[in-house]
Design an enzyme around this catalytic site. Structure first.
Site, PDB file in Angstrom:
ATOM      1  CB  CYS A 156      -0.797   1.552   6.133  1.00  0.00           C
ATOM      2  SG  CYS A 156      -0.767   0.791   4.493  1.00  0.00           S
TER       3      CYS A 156
ATOM      4  CG  HIS B 228      -1.918  -1.083   1.268  1.00  0.00           C
ATOM      5  ND1 HIS B 228      -2.778  -1.266   2.325  1.00  0.00           N
ATOM      6  CD2 HIS B 228      -2.219  -2.043   0.354  1.00  0.00           C
ATOM      7  CE1 HIS B 228      -3.575  -2.295   2.068  1.00  0.00           C
ATOM      8  NE2 HIS B 228      -3.243  -2.781   0.886  1.00  0.00           N
TER       9      HIS B 228
ATOM     10  CD  GLU C 147      -2.071   4.351   3.177  1.00  0.00           C
ATOM     11  OE1 GLU C 147      -1.743   3.482   2.345  1.00  0.00           O
ATOM     12  OE2 GLU C 147      -3.233   4.495   3.572  1.00  0.00           O
TER      13      GLU C 147
ATOM     14  CB  CYS D  37      -5.334  -0.878   6.157  1.00  0.00           C
ATOM     15  SG  CYS D  37      -3.676  -1.435   5.665  1.00  0.00           S
TER      16      CYS D  37
HETATM   17 ZN   LIG Z   1      -2.832  -0.081   4.003  1.00  0.00          ZN
END
Ligand SMILES: [Zn+2]
Length: 161
Positions: free
Chosen positions: A85, A52, A54, A82
């Site tokens: 992250c 992801h 982040e 999430c």
């Molecule tokens: Zn994430």
């Protein structure tokens, strides 16, 4: 960061999200902002389901800046990070997280899309279990609709992502 700096950084993260989408990736983007609240040190779009924006940005940050410096920095992301992250930002020692729209708004957009089975665990809950006080700012009402607009239609179309 001032409210003006926050909206400016969120809009820059959204530009990164749109660039990721143009590259055939999911429309998420994040930027790392320096202690001055203004300078963007690094930016990252979504790569894939385990990389992801982040988490990848937090790893880049940890590779390039010392932890005590990152504690004064801000990870700015279009949507609430999430659990993966948030956890990576925690371990990278980034002191503040800013997000535009919350995870529940994303869930409403993606539904049960197989490429985005959202984890319903607010980042504030993740950080609350840690041993340091990471500041969280978000959602930011002024730009939440813009962040959401980037996703509108993406998850519904054939072959999304
Ligand atoms: Zn994430």
């Amino acid at each position: 960061m001032t409210p003006e700096q926050i909206t400016k950084a969120l809009r820059r993260a959204d530009t990164v999200a749109r660039r990721a989408m143009a590259m055939g990736r999911h429309p998420f983007g994040a930027v790392l902002v320096a202690p001055d609240g203004e300078t963007v040190l690094a930016e990252q779009g979504n790569i894939d389901t385990v990389q992801h924006a982040e988490a990848t940005l937090a790893r880049t940050a940890a590779l390039n800046w010392p932890a005590d410096y990152l504690w004064q920095c801000t990870l700015v992301t279009t949507f609430e990070p999430c659990a993966m992250c948030a956890g990576t930002a925690y371990w990278a020692n980034i002191g503040r997280v800013v997000y535009g729209a919350e995870e529940s708004a994303l869930l409403a957009l993606t539904g049960d899309h197989p490429e985005n089975p959202t984890l319903s665990l607010p980042c504030r809950e993740v950080f609350a279990r840690g041993q340091k006080r990471i500041e969280v700012i978000g959602p930011v009402a002024e730009v939440a609709d813009e962040m959401t607009a980037t996703h509108r239609g993406f998850w519904a179309r054939d072959g999304a992502g």
